[in-house]
Every structure is written in structure tokens, then in C-alpha cells.
Design an enzyme around this catalytic site. Structure first.
Site, mmCIF file in Angstrom:
data_model
loop_
_atom_site.group_PDB
_atom_site.id
_atom_site.type_symbol
_atom_site.label_atom_id
_atom_site.label_comp_id
_atom_site.label_asym_id
_atom_site.label_seq_id
_atom_site.Cartn_x
_atom_site.Cartn_y
_atom_site.Cartn_z
ATOM 1 N N GLU A 182 0.831 -1.205 0.000
ATOM 2 C CA GLU A 182 0.000 0.000 0.000
ATOM 3 C C GLU A 182 0.864 1.254 0.000
ATOM 4 O O GLU A 182 1.763 1.364 0.856
ATOM 5 C CB GLU A 182 -0.904 -0.005 1.248
ATOM 6 C CG GLU A 182 -1.863 -1.171 1.281
ATOM 7 C CD GLU A 182 -2.632 -1.290 2.592
ATOM 8 O OE1 GLU A 182 -3.619 -2.033 2.622
ATOM 9 O OE2 GLU A 182 -2.235 -0.642 3.588
ATOM 10 N N HIS B 109 -7.568 1.905 2.019
ATOM 11 C CA HIS B 109 -7.379 1.606 3.450
ATOM 12 C C HIS B 109 -8.048 2.680 4.310
ATOM 13 O O HIS B 109 -7.420 3.282 5.193
ATOM 14 C CB HIS B 109 -5.884 1.507 3.776
ATOM 15 C CG HIS B 109 -5.609 0.676 4.991
ATOM 16 N ND1 HIS B 109 -4.539 -0.172 5.086
ATOM 17 C CD2 HIS B 109 -6.266 0.562 6.194
ATOM 18 C CE1 HIS B 109 -4.539 -0.769 6.271
ATOM 19 N NE2 HIS B 109 -5.576 -0.339 6.960
#
Length: 326
Positions: free
Chosen positions: A270, A289
Site C-alpha cells: 500500500e 485503506h
């Protein structure tokens, strides 16, 4: 321990992007907040601070060894895989996380993901604005199957606070709920709820949602074998940890059409590598997220994180996740 130790936050930008002040932490001692910390600067920025708070900045054994003044590590999250728990424990350093702060925020986001996949509200809004409703000539139209959640089976993998709340919301929507937990948990009193084995959960669920921590044992456990057990036309949701899923296997399941969709708020890396196969997979919703990030949840996180530090300074550390190593 000095009652007013230096406190360093290594990556505070996501917890407080400007709407969630650090006042409660600052009241406990001199505070330095870094928005984010590259790996190469971790030791330099944390040097000399007895109290260090981190969210995603890694504190491995080498970093902990290089910080002789370190006495406390606070994780600004529920997951704590960014810290070497054994290395901290060997030094007598408690590692304290923040459990429970995001239960409602994440559980509601899971429901939003399920509805996004089954009703495709934003897609149809876009089509209306593009003139398709006018062109169809009817008072109504839809371009994707409209699926009711009521009557479907929701499989919840992991039954901590968030998993349990997701199960409760699933029941409220009229879904049957199957849950899997590696250790005994109290059931929900409902004829529509039951515990089952992991393989059976994947086999009999229309929607599977992941709510377990990442461990060495379950890394990429959602693989081709488990995905192959899922019902044709079923859905996968992941708001836990990206590495729980073998992303190549999931992409293949989506390309093959076996799964009707996947909604992922977390990925193995990420932000994602441009080569991540899920970016090109059909019917795959990827969000950045953000399930945890409602202001209410972030305020709760800040308050608990500050209370963790206060309790440690008072000699009674709470929410310690490395007790077995201390």
C-alpha cells in the site's frame, strides 16, 4: 520513569490530517509529531525518546536495538505487525495497541462494500448523468443484476469485536451468518447464526468477509483452493490485512467469472504497485485503506492512545500485546 518523557510520533498524518489534535498526548510530555518517517530516518527521529508512537512505520529488531532510551512503543492502530514484539519484550518494552476504536466504522464500511457490489449505486448514477436513462425509454432501468442481501449467507472469518459487529449487521439485514474463529467465542443468540470450519464457511457463503489479524500462519491463506470452494457468483470482502489474500489467485477468480465481485480496502503493498493484478481485474472495488478513518473513530483512537501512555507512565500498562515476551 520521568513523569514528562519525550514523546515522538513517527507517522501522525493519517490520524490527524488537521481535524484531530494531539492535545491529549501532548499533555503527557514534550511531543514531536512527524507526518511520516522514511525507514532510513526512523532511528534518528526516535533517538533519545522513551516513548515512541507508530502507525505503519516499522520498528524491527535492528531499530529497537539502536534506541537505548526506548521504554514504550505505542501502536496507533489495532494491528501490530509493524513491531518486532519479541525484540521489544527482550528489552522489557511493552508494545500497546488500540483495540476497539474502529469497530463501528469498519463494520459499517463492510456493509457499504457489500451494497456497492450488489446494487452498484454509483455506476447507475454515472449512467443517468451520461444519458442512458433517457435513451432507454422506460421509467426504470438497470445494467447490473440487483441483488438483495436478505436471505444470503454471510461468512465472517475472525470473530473479534469487528467480526462480531459485522455479523450483527448481517443478521439485521436478514442474512444468515456463518462465523469461523480459531479459538472459542461466545455465539450470537440467533437461529440464523452458527460457527463452522474455514473450508465449510467458504463453501456455503454468498459473501465472505475477513476480520482476522495477519500472522505467519495465515499469510495468503485465501488462495486458489479456498476461492475454488466459493459458490459461483459469490463475493469477497477484505478490510483486515491485504496479505491475507493471494492477490494473483483472486484476480484469476475474478477474470474467470467464478466470483461476482471483490471489495478490498487493503492490499499486500500500500499504495499498490502498478503491476498489482487486481487493478486490472473485473468487478474489483479497491479503496485506499479507509474503513477505519471516520472522524469519530480517529478521535476514539487518539483518546485511547493517550490513555495507554498515561497508564504506562503510572506503572500499569494496558492493551499490552507482547506480554508473553516481557
Amino acid at each position: 520513569m520521568n513523569s514528562s518523557p519525550e514523546i515522538v510520533v513517527l507517522d501522525g498524518a493519517t490520524l490527524n490530517p488537521g481535524d484531530n489534535p494531539w492535545d491529549a498526548v501532548a499533555a503527557l510530555g514534550p511531543l514531536t509529531v512527524h507526518d511520516r518517517t522514511p525507514a532510513g530516518l526512523t532511528v534518528e527521529r526516535a533517538q533519545g525518546a522513551p516513548v515512541v508512537l507508530t502507525n505503519k512505520t516499522r520498528l524491527g529488531a535492528d531499530v529497537i536495538a539502536a534506541l537505548p532510551e526506548l521504554r514504550y512503543i505505542g501502536v496507533l492502530a489495532t494491528g501490530y505487525d509493524v513491531v518486532d514484539l519479541a525484540a521489544a519484550g527482550a528489552r522489557g518494552i511493552p508494545v500497546c495497541n488500540v483495540p476497539g476504536y474502529g469497530t463501528e466504522s469498519v463494520a459499517q464500511f463492510v456493509v457499504a462494500q457489500m451494497l456497492a457490489m450488489t446494487r452498484r449505486v454509483e455506476l447507475h448514477d454515472s449512467q443517468v448523468r451520461g444519458g442512458e436513462w433517457n435513451r432507454c425509454g422506460e421509467f426504470t432501468f438497470w445494467s447490473t443484476p440487483q441483488v438483495e442481501l436478505a436471505g444470503l449467507t454471510l461468512g465472517v472469518v475472525g470473530f473479534g469485536g469487528i467480526g462480531r459487529r459485522v455479523a450483527e449487521l448481517g443478521l439485521a439485514l436478514g442474512m444468515r451468518v456463518l462465523a469461523h474463529a480459531p479459538r472459542p467465542k461466545a455465539p450470537i443468540e440467533s437461529a440464523l447464526f452458527g460457527f463452522t470450519g474455514l473450508e465449510e464457511l467458504f463453501e456455503y457463503s454468498d459473501v465472505v468477509t475477513l476480520h482476522c489479524p495477519l500472522t505467519a500462519e495465515n499469510d495468503a491463506f485465501v488462495n486458489a483452493a479456498l476461492l475454488g470452494r466459493m459458490r459461483p457468483g459469490s463475493y469477497l470482502v477484505n478490510t483486515a490485512r491485504g496479505r491475507l489474500v493471494n492477490e494473483t489467485d483472486l484476480a484469476q477468480a475474478l477474470h474467470s467469472g467464478r466470483l461476482a465481485g471483490a471489495a478490498l480496502d487493503v492490499l499486500a503493498v500500500e499504495p499498490p504497485d502498478p503491476a498489482n493484478p487486481l487493478l486490472a481485474a473485473p468487478n474489483c472495488l479497491i479503496t485506499p485503506h479507509m474503513a477505519w478513518a471516520s472522524l469519530t473513530a480517529r478521535k476514539r483512537l487518539m483518546a485511547i492512545a493517550a490513555d495507554n501512555v498515561r497508564m504506562f507512565l503510572g506503572g500499569a500498562a494496558q492493551n499490552v500485546v507482547n506480554k508473553k515476551f516481557l
